[in-house]
Design an enzyme around this catalytic site. Structure first.
Site, PDB file in Angstrom:
ATOM      1  N   HIS A  82       0.836  -1.286   0.046  1.00 49.51           N
ATOM      2  CA  HIS A  82      -0.075   0.060  -0.037  1.00 49.51           C
ATOM      3  C   HIS A  82       0.979   1.180  -0.081  1.00 49.51           C
ATOM      4  CE1 HIS A  82      -3.843  -1.926   0.891  1.00 49.51           C
ATOM      5  NE2 HIS A  82      -3.090  -2.631   1.657  1.00 49.51           N
TER       6      HIS A  82
ATOM      7  N   LYS B  67      -8.972  13.234   4.691  1.00 50.82           N
ATOM      8  CA  LYS B  67      -8.195  12.228   5.008  1.00 50.82           C
ATOM      9  C   LYS B  67      -7.087  12.490   5.853  1.00 50.82           C
ATOM     10  CE  LYS B  67      -7.086  13.457   0.316  1.00 50.82           C
ATOM     11  NZ  LYS B  67      -7.085  12.438  -0.523  1.00 50.82           N
ATOM     12  N   ARG B  68      -6.332  11.324   6.225  1.00 47.01           N
ATOM     13  CA  ARG B  68      -5.350  11.661   6.991  1.00 47.01           C
ATOM     14  C   ARG B  68      -4.303  12.804   6.774  1.00 47.01           C
ATOM     15  NH1 ARG B  68      -4.654   7.578  11.482  1.00 47.01           N
ATOM     16  NH2 ARG B  68      -2.710   8.775  11.787  1.00 47.01           N
TER      17      ARG B  68
ATOM     18  N   LYS C 222       0.111  14.336   1.196  1.00 40.77           N
ATOM     19  CA  LYS C 222      -1.131  14.493   0.588  1.00 40.77           C
ATOM     20  C   LYS C 222      -1.483  16.194   0.357  1.00 40.77           C
ATOM     21  CE  LYS C 222      -3.065  10.431   3.147  1.00 40.77           C
ATOM     22  NZ  LYS C 222      -3.516   9.824   2.327  1.00 40.77           N
TER      23      LYS C 222
ATOM     24  N   THR D  45      -8.785   6.074  -1.729  1.00 42.65           N
ATOM     25  CA  THR D  45     -10.292   5.512  -1.624  1.00 42.65           C
ATOM     26  C   THR D  45     -11.206   6.435  -1.528  1.00 42.65           C
ATOM     27  OG1 THR D  45      -9.956   4.822   0.651  1.00 42.65           O
ATOM     28  CG2 THR D  45      -9.490   3.196  -1.391  1.00 42.65           C
TER      29      THR D  45
ATOM     30  N   LYS E 216     -15.095   7.465  -3.326  1.00 46.55           N
ATOM     31  CA  LYS E 216     -16.259   7.812  -2.448  1.00 46.55           C
ATOM     32  C   LYS E 216     -16.898   9.118  -2.802  1.00 46.55           C
ATOM     33  CE  LYS E 216     -14.056   5.257   1.115  1.00 46.55           C
ATOM     34  NZ  LYS E 216     -13.172   5.345   2.393  1.00 46.55           N
TER      35      LYS E 216
HETATM   36  C1  26Q Z   1       3.286  -0.011  10.456  1.00 47.17           C
HETATM   37  C2  26Q Z   1       4.142  -0.322  11.331  1.00 47.17           C
HETATM   38  C3  26Q Z   1       4.126   0.201  12.605  1.00 47.17           C
HETATM   39  C4  26Q Z   1       3.365   1.273  12.743  1.00 47.17           C
HETATM   40  C5  26Q Z   1       2.218   1.784  11.883  1.00 47.17           C
HETATM   41  C6  26Q Z   1       2.314   1.211  10.685  1.00 47.17           C
HETATM   42  C7  26Q Z   1       1.350   1.400   9.743  1.00 47.17           C
HETATM   43  C8  26Q Z   1      -0.066   1.497   9.871  1.00 47.17           C
HETATM   44  C9  26Q Z   1      -1.103   1.830   8.962  1.00 47.17           C
HETATM   45  C10 26Q Z   1       1.672   1.783   8.235  1.00 47.17           C
HETATM   46  C11 26Q Z   1       0.837   2.002   7.379  1.00 47.17           C
HETATM   47  C12 26Q Z   1      -0.416   2.185   7.741  1.00 47.17           C
HETATM   48  C13 26Q Z   1      -1.604   2.700   6.830  1.00 47.17           C
HETATM   49  C14 26Q Z   1      -1.320   2.814   5.507  1.00 47.17           C
HETATM   50  C15 26Q Z   1      -2.586   3.292   4.576  1.00 47.17           C
HETATM   51  O1  26Q Z   1      -3.393   3.491   5.072  1.00 47.17           O
HETATM   52  N1  26Q Z   1      -2.172   3.337   3.113  1.00 47.17           N
HETATM   53  C16 26Q Z   1      -3.377   3.635   2.151  1.00 47.17           C
HETATM   54  O2  26Q Z   1      -3.889   2.586   1.743  1.00 47.17           O
HETATM   55  C17 26Q Z   1      -4.864   2.847   0.851  1.00 47.17           C
HETATM   56  C18 26Q Z   1      -5.551   1.480   0.543  1.00 47.17           C
HETATM   57  O3  26Q Z   1      -4.866   0.747  -0.303  1.00 47.17           O
HETATM   58  C19 26Q Z   1      -4.572   3.431  -0.075  1.00 47.17           C
HETATM   59  O4  26Q Z   1      -5.662   3.914  -1.136  1.00 47.17           O
HETATM   60  C20 26Q Z   1      -3.695   4.979   0.117  1.00 47.17           C
HETATM   61  O5  26Q Z   1      -3.254   5.380  -0.974  1.00 47.17           O
HETATM   62  C21 26Q Z   1      -2.618   4.441   1.151  1.00 47.17           C
HETATM   63  O6  26Q Z   1      -1.959   5.638   1.558  1.00 47.17           O
END
Ligand code: 26Q
Length: 832
Positions: free
Chosen positions: A376, A568-569, A574, A676, A680
């Site tokens: 991702h 979004k976050r 972004k 995503t 929406k």
């Molecule tokens: C990993 C290890 C330790 C702590 C945190 C994490 C961690 C947690 C969440 C790393 C990444 C995330 C989340 C990533 C995320 O939401 N990515 C998004 O995924 C979406 C679904 O595929 C995409 O549409 C977005 O572009 C992408 O940024």
């Protein structure tokens, strides 16, 4: 809808004894509700709180889903189909009640039953606290996928962690983000079923012993220094108007015994209690970062905790079918949602080799056949790595296994690419440069049979950049599956008026066949009566959101203005602050000429920042500070309003997407894997202003370039500028508008003259500008001017809005799940 419910009622009442418990008629629902209130909640109406009433209703709905589950399980036992498992550290489900009513088709009869009891469904819907067991896109994608799996009738289990505290609640104090712990369980969770008898043990720490068993076979014994128990909690996932129900099985960590009796007997009572408390930490809290924090040991512990429980559970279910452990892939296909569960590769090897005595080669074949990995992110800093000392101390056996996987893998690489030593170093599962670490993405690639990105551009870039060497080694493993979102929650549930209009013009099949059916809306795009209805619905949604904005922020916004939304976050890539630069540029124009004829706009921002991400927190403060000035300036006179909507979550999102005119998707090209939210918004008739990034590209192709506002550098141009030494000062020097904007922000105008506050932001833009805001600024401004002009032509705007919705059918998560099912998992819908 009522007709389906009526038909079911007849069926249920004729076949069952206590039909009222599962029946769908108003009378049955009413009776169930009243009985659940008394016999489950132990309350009588007179003293029942709103939460008691909500819980009674939730149990009423859950009863009906459990009834289906029972039939389902029987069917599964008989037919033994292959089951898809979605392994994810996050599931961002959003509130259940409305969605479950929608899927069961009983929203209307329930509303009526409640009315007869003098209650309001809307009131009870508002009582639910959403389970925020995810950070953002990745977690929400998992939830959309669970919905599609159930709707398509594909047997599936989602495996994850039952966090006691989900993503924090965001408050805004004095313009800054303040985090509050999310206590989503404090009033009880009626949707989960505690399964104390389904539990597995997970080991941590200690050391390994290598020995030969009585048959002379080489074996390894892992002697841990801690064992915790994972207990299953099941949440039912109904499909839309189908009989099937799937499971989301989340693990809670508990102490193995409630007390460590050895410690207790020697009098060390506190050590015993401490042990219990410590064991519960593994499922205590969701890490609120959406990129990894290097070295957080508890996070790694959470990962092995839920992965080990899930794999042991799969083995249990598989063995119960009377099958051999090495054939596990015949019962299950397991998708790794990013690298967070990728320790599964080593854990399955351990279970097969150490615990089931299977030979390495056989076990490895099984493992590779079981797993597929979805990436991702392309951001190199977001690729998960664990320092060897941390990893080895927590998972000594897994480290040995990873070394062995790596030894065999690198042998293979060296023999297929003799002499290419740097290749071996690049693809190694262990990063030997500097402080050594385990590369989780490499483990996932080697241990999986398929690797996919989440949008066409992203999948191409994966092959060219971060996973390039793996693509060269195994080109056949790589594929793209563009993300999708569920039209049940994101249209039918959150935009019921639009859903009704669509249904009345093209029938109701679109809800489960978005790609084939929605396109039929195209012929209505020129029908003035239809356009008028479309517009009226958008206006009503905007009025509703305006009321909510006023309630949450005290800011009054004009529902006639252009609702320009960026939710979004919060992340530098972004580029929420690029929109801020645009707002300040408009503000400057107005200050220069207050009589200027501008298109009134409401700039709506929403999103959480990771608590430790200072730059993101400062962006929130910048938005609220600019808002404070712009919203109260007499020259602006209400034509521009800047709103930061606090606590963007699924519940709030359901109000925002349906009310948006414009969707901001403005990341630096090449940085957003897919997005995503972009889907929406488009499904709810917002037009997009965006870069050629992630799924924006495919959305633009689908809706047509006339119906999409494009700006900015392409990914290739971004890469080229970076390579040739990008200097943001060039833009600053040559663009007077940009200069004035940045000077104004730096001057302290937006913060009572405190010039230093935003200096870190402005400095970073002028010195590095990692995400090239300055390079895209002019293009963005000009594009926003085109948006403003286009919005004034309401008829043409409405037509574009309709065409957007008509043409985004392929962004349904049903399409995405079909692709996973056919190309990766080889699973089929159950025929019933
Ligand atoms: C990993 C290890 C330790 C702590 C945190 C994490 C961690 C947690 C969440 C790393 C990444 C995330 C989340 C990533 C995320 O939401 N990515 C998004 O995924 C979406 C679904 O595929 C995409 O549409 C977005 O572009 C992408 O940024």
């Amino acid at each position: 809808m009522a007709t389906i419910a009526q038909a079911r009622k007849q069926k249920d009442s004729s076949e069952e004894g206590a039909a009222y418990r599962t029946g769908m008629s108003v009378a049955d629902l009413k009776r169930s509700f009243e009985e659940n209130l008394l016999f489950v909640q132990g309350r009588v109406r007179r003293i029942a709180s709103r939460n008691d009433l909500y819980l009674a209703l939730a149990y009423t709905v859950r009863d009906r889903m459990l009834h289906r589950l029972a039939a389902n399980l029987q069917h599964l036992v008989q037919t033994q189909p292959r089951i898809a498992c979605y392994l994810s550290a996050e599931f961002l489900l959003g509130p259940h009640l409305g969605n479950n009513l929608l899927c069961l088709g009983i929203t209307d009869p329930v509303r009526e039953a409640l009315n007869e009891l003098g209650l309001s469904l809307e009131d009870l819907l508002a009582q639910e606290e959403e389970p925020g067991l995810g950070n953002g896109g990745l977690g929400r994608l998992a939830a959309c996928f669970m919905d599609s799996l159930a709707t398509l009738g594909i047997p599936a289990i989602g495996f994850g962690i039952r966090y006691e505290f989900g993503i924090f609640d965001q408050r805004i104090h004095d313009g800054w983000q303040v985090e509050r712990t999310d206590e989503w369980l404090h009033l009880g969770n009626p949707w989960e079923i505690h399964r104390p008898e389904i539990a597995h043990y997970v080991k941590f720490g200690g050391y390994t012993e290598h020995y030969h068993d009585e048959k002379g076979q080489y074996r390894v014994r892992w002697v841990p220094n801690r064992v915790v128990k994972g207990v299953a909690y099941d949440t039912l996932v109904p499909g839309y108007r189908v009989e099937s129900v799937n499971l989301l099985r989340l693990w809670k960590s508990e102490a193995v015994e409630s007390f460590d009796f050895a410690a207790f007997n020697t009098g060390d009572y506190f050590q015993a209690v401490e042990e219990k408390v410590h064991s519960e930490t593994f499922s205590k809290i969701l890490y609120p970062n959406d990129e990894p924090l290097i070295g957080k040991k508890l996070r790694l512990a959470q990962q092995i905790f839920f992965v080990s429980c899930s794999l042991q559970e799969m083995l249990r279910l598989h063995l119960a079918r009377g099958r051999k452990p090495e054939k596990l892939y015949e019962t299950f296909a397991a998708q790794l949602n990013d690298t967070h569960p990728s320790i599964a590769v080593a854990e399955l090897m351990r279970l097969l080799v150490d615990e089931h005595g299977i030979g390495w080669d056989r076990a490895w074949q099984t493992t590779q056949k079981m797993f597929a990995y979805t990436n991702h992110t392309l951001l190199p800093e977001a690729l998960e790595k664990w320092p060897l000392p941390v990893f080895g101390a927590l998972l000594p056996r897994h480290l040995e296994i990873i070394y062995e996987i790596n030894r065999r893998f690198l042998d293979e690489v060296r023999s297929s690419h003799p002499g290419d030593d740097s290749l071996a170093a690049r693809v190694s599962l262990i990063d030997e440069a500097g402080a050594k670490s385990v590369r989780m993405a490499h483990l996932a690639c080697v241990g999986s049979s398929a690797v996919n990105g989440v949008a066409a551009l992203h999948s191409e870039l994966l092959k060219k950049t971060v996973l390039r060497d793996f693509y060269q080694l195994y080109p056949g493993k790589f594929l793209n599956v563009t993300n999708g979102v569920t039209p049940r929650r994101w249209i039918a549930l959150s935009n019921p008026r639009l859903a009704d209009l669509i249904t009345s013009s093209i029938g109701e099949r679109w809800i489960t066949r978005l790609e084939d059916e929605l396109i039929k809306l195209e012929r209505h795009a020129k029908d003035p009566a239809f356009c008028a209805q479309w517009r009226a619905i958008k206006q009503e949604n905007k009025r509703n959101l305006a009321a909510l904005i006023e309630l949450r922020t005290g800011i009054t916004v004009d529902p006639e203005s252009l609702f320009d939304c960026l939710v979004k976050r919060i992340h530098e890539y972004k580029r929420q602050h690029l929109q801020v630069l645009h707002i300040v540029a408009l503000y400057n124009r107005i200050k220069r000429d207050p009589a200027l004829d501008i298109t009134p706009r409401t700039f709506l921002f929403g999103g959480k920042s990771a608590p430790g991400y200072a730059a993101a927190k400062l962006i929130i403060k910048l938005i609220t500070s600019v808002g404070e000035v712009v919203n109260n300036d007499r020259d602006v006179n209400g034509r521009l309003k800047v709103v930061f909507f606090p606590d963007f979550n699924v519940t709030n999102a359901q109000w925002i997407y349906p009310a948006a005119d414009l969707s901001e998707q403005i990341s630096t090209a090449g940085k957003e894997a897919s997005g995503t939210g972009n889907m929406k918004f488009a499904m709810n008739g917002a037009l997009t202003i965006g870069t050629l990034d992630g799924a924006n590209i495919e959305i633009r192709e689908a809706v047509g370039s006339d119906n999409f506002f494009l700006f900015g550098l392409t990914e290739e141009e971004v890469a080229k500028r970076k390579a040739s030494g990008y200097d943001p000062r060039q833009y600053y020097g040559s663009n007077a508008v940009l200069r004035e904007v940045l000077e104004k922000i730096a001057s302290g105008v937006f913060n009572n003259g405190n010039g230093n506050l935003f200096a870190p932001l402005v400095d970073s833009l002028l010195q590095r500008d990692d995400y090239m805001l300055l390079a895209d600024f002019q293009s963005y401004l000009e594009c926003q001017d085109r948006v403003a002009a286009a919005f004034r032509d309401a008829r043409s705007w409405t037509m574009k809005s309709i065409l957007n919705v008509a043409r985004v059918g392929r962004f349904s998560s049903d399409r995405a799940i079909r692709e996973y099912a056919e190309k990766i998992w080889k699973v089929n819908p159950v025929a019933r």
